[in-house]
Enzyme design. Structure first.
Site, mmCIF file in Angstrom:
data_model
loop_
_atom_site.group_PDB
_atom_site.id
_atom_site.type_symbol
_atom_site.label_atom_id
_atom_site.label_comp_id
_atom_site.label_asym_id
_atom_site.label_seq_id
_atom_site.Cartn_x
_atom_site.Cartn_y
_atom_site.Cartn_z
ATOM 1 N N ASP A 1 74.983 66.285 62.661
ATOM 2 C CA ASP A 1 74.383 65.505 61.584
ATOM 3 C C ASP A 1 75.476 65.154 60.587
ATOM 4 O OD1 ASP A 1 74.912 67.531 59.913
ATOM 5 O OD2 ASP A 1 72.864 67.923 59.327
ATOM 6 N N GLY B 1 74.045 64.628 55.068
ATOM 7 C CA GLY B 1 73.172 64.088 54.021
ATOM 8 C C GLY B 1 72.045 65.034 53.643
ATOM 9 N N ASP C 1 73.392 59.507 55.142
ATOM 10 C CA ASP C 1 72.228 58.878 54.514
ATOM 11 C C ASP C 1 71.910 59.612 53.226
ATOM 12 O OD1 ASP C 1 71.480 61.231 55.782
ATOM 13 O OD2 ASP C 1 69.426 60.575 56.124
ATOM 14 N N GLY D 1 64.265 61.969 56.564
ATOM 15 C CA GLY D 1 63.454 62.067 55.371
ATOM 16 C C GLY D 1 62.029 62.517 55.606
ATOM 17 N N ASP E 1 65.409 68.415 66.390
ATOM 18 C CA ASP E 1 66.169 69.626 66.099
ATOM 19 C C ASP E 1 65.428 70.363 65.012
ATOM 20 O OD1 ASP E 1 67.809 69.801 63.269
ATOM 21 O OD2 ASP E 1 67.217 67.755 63.786
#
Lengths: 379, 379
Positions: free
Chosen positions: B96, B99, B150, B222, B272
């Protein structure tokens, strides 16, 4: 069925100076000696799967009466089929009597002729451990080799304290023996524990009295409790020659690789110690080139494993850089890998000693190995 | 040599309703989808050996840019040969972008157009993470699948906040793409992350803009940040149909077995989550009969394993009584065994979903499985 249960026994296969290569028979299999017993305090060798302990070469593990009586309880383990089934270890198990752990409770325990009254470190409840109850617990656990309850004192000690504790331990040995005769299963064995601090006269009286009671094995207790390597060896020099040659000799709670080598040289057959797993959890590895502190920054970019020639995957397949990272990050895998490395190293060390004795080259092997282990200590 | 490196690719093998059975190709092997990626935050799936993760059925693991950039550092891992060699995982790795972790730092981070300035939780040092640096780090790690940086916001959020974060994430996606084009190795892939909170209009704008940039895979970010199961599914209902059918779809940070089933039903391919390992460390087991809290006293004398039919030794060979004891005693082995049980269960769950989709019986399988999992929850 009962007739085919292997009886407890010990036979010497080879001798080299005072060092002995032997074999202990128990109901759950044989133990090659000199043997190092990984410590499974609470019915688990910390951070290892039982399969790893066995694959590392351990024939026997140790478990703790004190811890198991408090949690989960000896009666509970018995109802679950005994300690072997409970912890998934089908080889021999030795249980200590709780005497050493109770000593370390300090003000939380009170010793009387009857036994030890102490408060649980788990929930504060009051418990009584007597020589009889210690045997009963170990029989409930189903231990192949059991230890008498003893009074272990810290060193240095006043002569009167050492004498009083030694004599009390003798009386407790007799009581333990009587209980064991009533409760034990065929093939199980109860070992006596020599006390007497560092006083040669007290140690001699302890040995002679216990030998007169004819136990199947003898432990040297009350050492590795602060007296130092040299004093420990001097005490062994005095006491080991007194012990019968046809019984196994167990030095409790010892020790470093150097301690093991020097004690085997003096005729000790069995050891247990938390060092390999405790040091593993603290980032310290034992290797044939000495101790390695994986916390040290010098390992941060070292792509080499701890020992490319090891049969242990943890020592052979993982880079020092990765181990350093895991230790610094407090990751489980760091403790798991280093406990595995150290458990395997201790077994490799014992196997090497057994080979050297069998081949009559122990003294030369010991000098060479001490030189290797002494070098390149980085922590 | 470079010519034979497998390119990133995705092919759909079967479809059942909106649920998809597929396969992702990467330089380090293929990933069967729907796939659950065990989380190896700091280059280790907590309390598991890499061999156990693979044997459990995981094709791919996730690692964290945020944690690895701080310790041991991306440049260091690159010098050591990349993340695959460092953590001994030769299969695909997704990283990842950091973020999500940076969001959770709260007051310790400051977001600007350029990127995120934050203080390390390790040593307090100030770091800057930009879309370009996040890609550079992931290329240094050698991740097969990389994620754009992000801005992830907590839910519920003000509409203006959700819009601003979504639009910033779009601009960062474009910058990440440009960096990736310069730095990536053949076959690696960069996924875009949809934002927009729970607002269908914002989510649609996010999806349309990112699809116009033509990424090889799309993540829904999100979610699972406090909005609840139903709101999460409603958001998926709105957004998944907008995504191209020929690209993998990744729902980040999700979730419970129920979350996985309902998301696969809606066309998600990748997941995940830390739940299997975190719950394992806390004494909770996932099984086909529901969650089992091993701390509960009802397990103290239960000699049965968690699942006698499991292929995972931890679920099959160890009694609930022993697991209860290990968890209550805070022993490493308790965390090791239950993390293993849960990692294996999540992979069994994904395998069952893949089979059900391939055989066109996903809906029936899902109803039956939800009923099984919903029963006998004891913690």
């Amino acid at each position: 069925m009962q007739d085919v249960t292997p009886r407890f026994g010990f036979r010497m296969i080879a001798q080299d100076g005072a060092a002995r290569r032997g074999e202990i028979t128990t109901p759950h299999g044989t133990v090659r000696t000199p043997a190092f017993m990984p410590v499974g305090t609470a019915a688990t060798v910390k951070a290892l799967y039982p399969e790893q302990v066995k694959a590392a070469g351990a024939d026997i593990v140790l478990a703790n009466t004190y811890h198991l009586m408090l949690r989960p309880g000896a009666e509970r383990i018995a109802r679950l089929g005994g300690l072997h089934a409970f912890m998934r270890w089908d080889g021999p198990i030795l249980t200590d009597s709780g005497g050493f752990q109770v000593m370390s409770l300090g003000k939380l325990r009170k010793i009387s002729e009857d036994g030890v009254c102490f408060q649980s470190h788990v929930d504060g409840a009051t418990h009584m451990l007597t020589p009889e109850r210690a045997v009963e617990i170990q029989c409930l656990l189903g231990a192949d080799i059991q230890m008498q309850l003893d009074e272990c004192i810290e060193l240095p000690a006043e002569p009167d304290d050492a004498r009083r504790a030694m004599e009390l331990s003798l009386r407790w040995a007799e009581r333990a023996r009587a209980s064991f005769a009533r409760l034990a299963k065929p093939g199980q064995a109860l070992f006596a524990i020599l006390q007497g601090g560092t006083d040669p006269g007290l140690r001699r009286r302890s040995a002679e009295a216990l030998i007169a009671m004819d136990f199947p094995g003898y432990a040297v207790g009350g050492l590795a409790v602060g007296e130092g390597h040299e004093v420990m060896l001097r005490t062994l020099d005095g006491v080991v020659p007194l012990l019968p040659a046809d019984k196994p000799r167990y030095l409790m709670g010892v020790g470093t690789p150097l301690d093991l080598i020097e004690s085997v040289r003096r005729g000790i057959d069995m050891f247990d110690c938390v060092l390999p797993t405790r040091n593993g959890r603290h980032g310290l590895a034992f290797t044939w080139e000495g101790r390695v502190n994986l916390r040290n920054a010098c390992h941060a970019e070292d792509p080499t494993p701890l020992d490319p020639a090891s049969a242990c995957p943890a020592a052979r397949d993982y880079s020092r850089a990765y181990l350093h990272h895991l230790v610094k990050s407090g990751e489980y895998l760091g403790s798991m890998l280093l406990s595995w490395v150290n458990t395997a190293f201790y077994q490799e060390l014992m196997a090497a000693m057994r080979d050297a004795i069998a081949e009559g080259r122990f003294a030369a092997w010991a000098e060479e190995t001490k030189r290797r282990l002494g070098d390149s200590q980085d922590g």
